[in-house]
Design a protein around this motif. Sequence first.
Motif, PDB file in Angstrom:
ATOM      1  N   ASP A  74      39.090  46.808  42.386  1.00 53.71           N
ATOM      2  CA  ASP A  74      40.466  47.288  42.288  1.00 53.71           C
ATOM      3  C   ASP A  74      40.838  47.265  40.806  1.00 53.71           C
ATOM      4  O   ASP A  74      41.045  46.200  40.231  1.00 53.71           O
ATOM      5  N   GLU A  76      43.432  49.141  39.306  1.00 58.34           N
ATOM      6  CA  GLU A  76      44.835  49.477  39.028  1.00 58.34           C
ATOM      7  C   GLU A  76      44.957  50.460  37.846  1.00 58.34           C
ATOM      8  O   GLU A  76      45.539  50.134  36.811  1.00 58.34           O
ATOM      9  N   GLN A 289      37.043  33.609  35.824  1.00 56.31           N
ATOM     10  CA  GLN A 289      37.929  32.992  36.807  1.00 56.31           C
ATOM     11  C   GLN A 289      38.273  31.559  36.406  1.00 56.31           C
ATOM     12  O   GLN A 289      39.421  31.119  36.556  1.00 56.31           O
ATOM     13  N   TRP A 331      34.167  45.223  37.337  1.00 59.29           N
ATOM     14  CA  TRP A 331      34.333  43.955  38.050  1.00 59.29           C
ATOM     15  C   TRP A 331      35.219  43.002  37.255  1.00 59.29           C
ATOM     16  O   TRP A 331      36.009  42.242  37.834  1.00 59.29           O
ATOM     17  N   ASP A 334      38.654  44.129  37.885  1.00 54.59           N
ATOM     18  CA  ASP A 334      39.045  43.722  39.232  1.00 54.59           C
ATOM     19  C   ASP A 334      39.553  42.282  39.228  1.00 54.59           C
ATOM     20  O   ASP A 334      40.567  41.962  39.866  1.00 54.59           O
ATOM     21  N   MET A 335      38.880  41.411  38.484  1.00 55.91           N
ATOM     22  CA  MET A 335      39.304  40.010  38.425  1.00 55.91           C
ATOM     23  C   MET A 335      40.616  39.859  37.661  1.00 55.91           C
ATOM     24  O   MET A 335      41.462  39.027  38.013  1.00 55.91           O
ATOM     25  N   ALA A 338      43.319  40.803  40.090  1.00 57.00           N
ATOM     26  CA  ALA A 338      43.510  39.759  41.091  1.00 57.00           C
ATOM     27  C   ALA A 338      44.276  38.569  40.531  1.00 57.00           C
ATOM     28  O   ALA A 338      44.954  37.853  41.277  1.00 57.00           O
ATOM     29  N   ASN A 339      44.203  38.365  39.207  1.00 58.48           N
ATOM     30  CA  ASN A 339      44.893  37.245  38.568  1.00 58.48           C
ATOM     31  C   ASN A 339      46.211  37.652  37.923  1.00 58.48           C
ATOM     32  O   ASN A 339      46.765  36.912  37.107  1.00 58.48           O
TER      33      ASN A 339
END
Length: 576
Positions: A74, A76, A289, A331, A334-335, A338-339
Amino acid sequence: MSKLFSHTLFGFRLRTLAILAALGLAALLALAADLHFHGQVYNLFWNVTGETKPAKQLLGFGQYLVRFTRQQPDTEPYAAFEHNNVNPFGVNTFLEQEVEPEKRERQVQMIADAGFHWIRQQFTWQDIEIDHKGNFIDRREGRDLNLDGVVSADEEVSTWEKYDDIVRLTDEYGLEIIARLSTPPAWSQPEGTTNGFTPPADFQDYVDFATTVAARYQGRIHHYQIWNEPNLYPEWGDQTVNAEAYTDLLCRTYTALKAVDPEIVVITGAIGPTIDLSGTNAYDLLYLQRMYQAGAGDCFDVLSVQGYGLWSGPTDRRLRQVTINFPRQEWIRDMMVANGDADKPIWISEVAWDPVPYSPTTIADLDRYGIVTMDEAAAWAPQAYERALDEWPWVGVMAYWYFKPADETNIGQSWYYFRLVEPDFTPTPVYDALKAYITGTQPKTIGPGRHGTVSGALIQREAGAESRTYRIDGTDVSLCYAALDTPMAVYIQQGDTNPHSITLPAGEESCVAVAEDLGPGTHLLTLTAPEWTGLDSLAIVDRTWRTALPWLLAGGLAAFGILIVLGAAVVGRFRA
């Protein structure tokens, strides 16, 4: 006996099977010919696998189709990115290693001539604060020449002279600097340290160095990168890499630099691509992460990664979290999403393919970075920028690795051959290819997503106005702008149509449509405005069937296979 020599097999007549086998063989021969002579299927496979060998293309195409059985990143692409309305063309430099000032200037001139806007230049801590904290005098034997080209025996040389000259040259030639702050001096490191990259025993020493550089060049250097590849050996020394410790260093430095100048843009150390979990290196996604969990999200403006293509080309679209290839930063993105960091961009600190000669006996780590031909490297370098501009609106600056070595000291190392220019200033074909691409008179293609108004634009300045021409790969385009103090008229010309104008009202930020219902393919769009401050992005949408092509292709192949199985079963049932 009749059953032993049956005229059917699996319910099919042998004649039917023979016809099918002949058709299959003909198809295989046609496929082999197409791949051998680089036909349409070869181009299709290349455009999704980045592979040039037919066997690897076939395997890679299967891997590409399998990606659609998994959740995809994802990214965005329509987020309102900060610090991303920038010229994307950058290159890594080692200007501090050029002893003669005239060579530094020649290098900067060639960089500007090639159309690069950014240099990612080391401000090497151990070369500036050499002997002890607060001392900026070079007392080393054989120290660099001063700006006059000579050093007398009793003359003290400031360690800043060389870097002052680098900043002066970039100002003169219209370049911007990404200042990479790394490589600590021995006095700052723990006692007994043998790895020169080991972080300082007291992080405050690094913070003080960073703020000293920022204060010296305030208003001239706006972008600072905190360390380099903190998740890879040897950049964190002979110790286990530590995301929490790096985050501590990053956050302390971020706060201190913002106190010097709130407009400074803080960039993370470039996270290197790896799936290693040994502790010597750290799996890049896990490392990031852990950084977020340690609070790094509040301590940077731009996330930096390395973007090497390694063993496949820039068109590789295979996506697995354990695959290291050019699109791996999807990727990472994407992280970030997500954060809660969707509004921050990624800048790629190093991107390249290695045209290293195949000489196992003379070159160390020969295939560590992959091996490509010089022609491949020259073709792929512009394609890497093309793809980023077209597909990754969340990527800002990409800095090619690297411009030029000062001499041939490292000619036995595989990384040496990434150079764009030889030590004697002879351009390689990669330099020529990038120069032709960057300085070309056609606008670059930008695709679906929210792009900065600088990205890909062909910019023409006239008295009282500035025009920006874009090559749009989409069907609908909106211009997004910040709050305006007064209304602004923007003139629009799409292709060969007559220009028309729209008025952007004063007040809150918004987006307004400037082109709609464009057909498939690319389209030229020119926008002319008296002032571009505040006109920060173009939102492009593609409503053509092309966006569904991968799903249609995968679904069609799956449906075809199912029909074959069902058909065979039905025929067998009727013949039983």
